[in-house]
Design a protein around this motif. Structure first.
Motif, short mmCIF file in Angstrom:
data_model
loop_
_atom_site.label_atom_id
_atom_site.label_comp_id
_atom_site.label_asym_id
_atom_site.label_seq_id
_atom_site.Cartn_x
_atom_site.Cartn_y
_atom_site.Cartn_z
N MET A 38 0.83 -1.20 0.00
CA MET A 38 0.00 0.00 0.00
C MET A 38 0.87 1.25 0.00
O MET A 38 1.65 1.47 0.92
CB MET A 38 -0.90 0.01 1.23
CG MET A 38 -1.80 -1.21 1.32
SD MET A 38 -2.68 -1.52 -0.22
CE MET A 38 -4.36 -1.33 0.33
N GLY A 39 0.69 2.07 -1.01
CA GLY A 39 1.44 3.31 -1.12
C GLY A 39 0.85 4.39 -0.22
O GLY A 39 -0.12 4.15 0.51
N SER A 40 1.44 5.56 -0.28
CA SER A 40 0.97 6.66 0.57
C SER A 40 -0.50 6.94 0.27
O SER A 40 -0.92 6.96 -0.89
CB SER A 40 1.81 7.91 0.37
OG SER A 40 2.03 8.16 -1.00
N GLY A 41 -1.29 7.13 1.30
CA GLY A 41 -2.70 7.41 1.13
C GLY A 41 -3.57 6.18 0.93
O GLY A 41 -4.78 6.29 0.92
N GLY A 95 3.15 1.05 3.66
CA GLY A 95 4.39 1.80 3.54
C GLY A 95 5.47 0.97 2.90
O GLY A 95 5.39 -0.26 2.87
N ARG A 96 6.45 1.63 2.35
CA ARG A 96 7.55 0.97 1.66
C ARG A 96 8.79 1.84 1.78
O ARG A 96 8.72 2.99 2.21
CB ARG A 96 7.20 0.76 0.19
CG ARG A 96 6.63 2.00 -0.51
CD ARG A 96 6.81 1.97 -2.01
NE ARG A 96 6.10 0.95 -2.74
CZ ARG A 96 4.91 1.08 -3.33
NH1 ARG A 96 4.25 2.21 -3.24
NH2 ARG A 96 4.38 0.09 -4.03
N VAL A 123 1.48 -10.45 -6.37
CA VAL A 123 1.88 -9.22 -5.67
C VAL A 123 1.13 -8.06 -6.30
O VAL A 123 1.24 -7.83 -7.51
CB VAL A 123 3.40 -9.00 -5.76
CG1 VAL A 123 3.79 -7.66 -5.16
CG2 VAL A 123 4.16 -10.14 -5.05
N ILE A 124 0.34 -7.35 -5.49
CA ILE A 124 -0.36 -6.15 -5.96
C ILE A 124 0.38 -4.94 -5.41
O ILE A 124 0.54 -4.81 -4.20
CB ILE A 124 -1.84 -6.13 -5.48
CG1 ILE A 124 -2.57 -7.39 -5.96
CG2 ILE A 124 -2.54 -4.87 -5.99
CD1 ILE A 124 -4.04 -7.46 -5.52
N LEU A 125 0.85 -4.11 -6.31
CA LEU A 125 1.62 -2.92 -5.93
C LEU A 125 0.75 -1.70 -6.16
O LEU A 125 0.26 -1.49 -7.28
CB LEU A 125 2.89 -2.83 -6.77
CG LEU A 125 3.83 -4.03 -6.67
CD1 LEU A 125 4.92 -3.94 -7.73
CD2 LEU A 125 4.45 -4.11 -5.27
N THR A 126 0.53 -0.91 -5.12
CA THR A 126 -0.24 0.32 -5.29
C THR A 126 0.68 1.50 -5.03
O THR A 126 1.70 1.37 -4.34
CB THR A 126 -1.44 0.37 -4.32
OG1 THR A 126 -0.97 0.56 -2.99
CG2 THR A 126 -2.28 -0.89 -4.40
N ASN A 127 0.33 2.63 -5.58
CA ASN A 127 1.12 3.84 -5.32
C ASN A 127 0.25 5.07 -5.52
O ASN A 127 -0.85 5.01 -6.07
CB ASN A 127 2.36 3.89 -6.24
CG ASN A 127 2.00 4.00 -7.71
OD1 ASN A 127 1.26 4.88 -8.12
ND2 ASN A 127 2.53 3.08 -8.51
N ALA A 128 0.78 6.18 -5.06
CA ALA A 128 0.23 7.50 -5.40
C ALA A 128 1.20 8.10 -6.40
O ALA A 128 2.41 7.87 -6.29
CB ALA A 128 0.14 8.37 -4.15
N LEU A 232 0.41 -7.11 -10.27
CA LEU A 232 -0.61 -6.13 -10.66
C LEU A 232 -0.19 -4.79 -10.08
O LEU A 232 0.19 -4.73 -8.91
CB LEU A 232 -1.96 -6.56 -10.08
CG LEU A 232 -3.14 -5.61 -10.30
CD1 LEU A 232 -3.55 -5.59 -11.77
CD2 LEU A 232 -4.34 -6.04 -9.44
N GLY A 233 -0.24 -3.73 -10.88
CA GLY A 233 0.11 -2.40 -10.38
C GLY A 233 -1.06 -1.45 -10.53
O GLY A 233 -1.69 -1.40 -11.58
N ILE A 234 -1.39 -0.74 -9.45
CA ILE A 234 -2.47 0.25 -9.51
C ILE A 234 -1.95 1.58 -8.97
O ILE A 234 -1.47 1.65 -7.84
CB ILE A 234 -3.72 -0.15 -8.69
CG1 ILE A 234 -4.10 -1.62 -8.93
CG2 ILE A 234 -4.89 0.77 -9.04
CD1 ILE A 234 -5.30 -2.08 -8.11
N SER A 235 -2.05 2.60 -9.79
CA SER A 235 -1.62 3.94 -9.41
C SER A 235 -2.84 4.78 -9.09
O SER A 235 -3.85 4.71 -9.79
CB SER A 235 -0.88 4.61 -10.57
OG SER A 235 0.41 4.08 -10.71
#
Ligand code: 8IG
Length: 277
Positions: A38-41, A95-96, A123-128, A232-235
């Motif tokens: 989980m990315g910021s937010g 966080g990362r 692996v699901i990678l999320t970001n802002a 999977l990547g979600i921005s």
């Protein structure tokens, strides 16, 4: 509390193995199925998964550094998601570590390596991120279709000539779009930071074919894929990239935009996770 030994990353995969064993011991779960970074937010999106069965500070596990940025909380959670046929064990990283922290590439990818060693096949990678594509609105989630690396660094060392043509799994993107047909796909460019881009750099990136820009995700995607996980990547677009609107970029606004969109993201993730495995 953080007690990290000397020479932590001289054997990065060995350290990831040890970290996975520590997580298995702490949770009592021998193997997890899916990891979510989980990315910021995105923290409140994790809350939509329900109550975790376990939560602890990431830096209590070998190889995880303490968080260095406000809004990046540094926790690991384990969730049990019930499905029609059984349960899915989800390992969530809140966080990362980022390249701009200057600790090198190994701590950046330690979480995903640990997740794969802990059994995660997905692996699901999320970001802002910043939106380069002028069609994007703030608060819009975008599936990562492909990336451009502008950091001149890789988590892989040696003659490991890995194919990246389906790095961001087409299979999983199709499933997620089946869940929410309004989702668009875009190309994410990885920028080291910590400075945001100049308007000229954003123009260059747009000309290169990039839609999204951020300071994470790409090394993790490569490291996870190298160990055989499907990615999977979600921005989440939390600001228009530099020069797009004429406004200046502000970290607090980025955090606020992420929080506002996170509930929708949480519901999407909860609905889609059982369909991915
Ligand atoms: I949130 O505009 C977020 N992260 N490089 N540029 C880069 N990273 C970002 C941005 C942005 N917004």
């Amino acid at each position: 509390m953080s007690a990290q030994p000397e020479g932590l990353y001289t054997d990065p995969l060995g350290t990831a193995d040890s970290a996975a064993a520590q997580i298995a011991k702490r949770t009592g779960i021998a193997s997890h199925d899916l990891a979510l970074v989980m990315g910021s937010g995105w923290v409140s999106a994790a809350d939509a998964l329900g109550a975790p069965t376990h939560e602890f500070n990431a830096d209590e596990i070998i190889g995880f550094l303490p968080p260095s940025v406000a809004g990046h909380s540094g926790k690991i959670r384990s969730y049990e998601i019930k499905t029609a046929t059984g349960v899915i064990r989800v390992l969530v990283f809140l966080g990362r570590t980022h390249l701009y922290e200057g600790k090198g590439i190994e701590p950046v990818v330690h979480g995903v390596r640990t997740a794969v060693k802990a059994g995660c096949k997905i692996v699901i990678l999320t970001n802002a991120c910043g939106g380069i594509n002028t069609d994007y609105r703030v608060g819009q989630p975008v599936l990562i279709r492909d990336h451009i690396s502008l950091t001149a660094t890789s988590p892989l060392i040696g003659a490991h000539f890995l194919d990246l043509t389906d790095l961001y799994s087409k299979r999983m993107r199709t499933i997620v779009k089946g869940e929410d047909s309004s989702l668009q796909e875009g190309v994410y460019v990885h920028w080291r930071g910590p400075t945001y881009e100049t308007p000229a750099e954003i123009k260059m990136m747009r000309a290169m074919g990039a839609d999204l820009v951020g300071m994470s995700t790409v090394p993790e995607a490569i490291a996870a894929h190298a160990l055989g996980a499907e990615v999977l990547g979600i921005s989440l677009v939390t600001n228009a990239a530099a020069g797009v609107t004429g406004e200046k970029l502000n970290h607090e606004e980025v955090i606020a935009a992420g929080k506002a969109a996170a509930d929708h993201m949480g519901a999407l993730l909860k609905g889609v996770i059982p369909k991915l495995l």
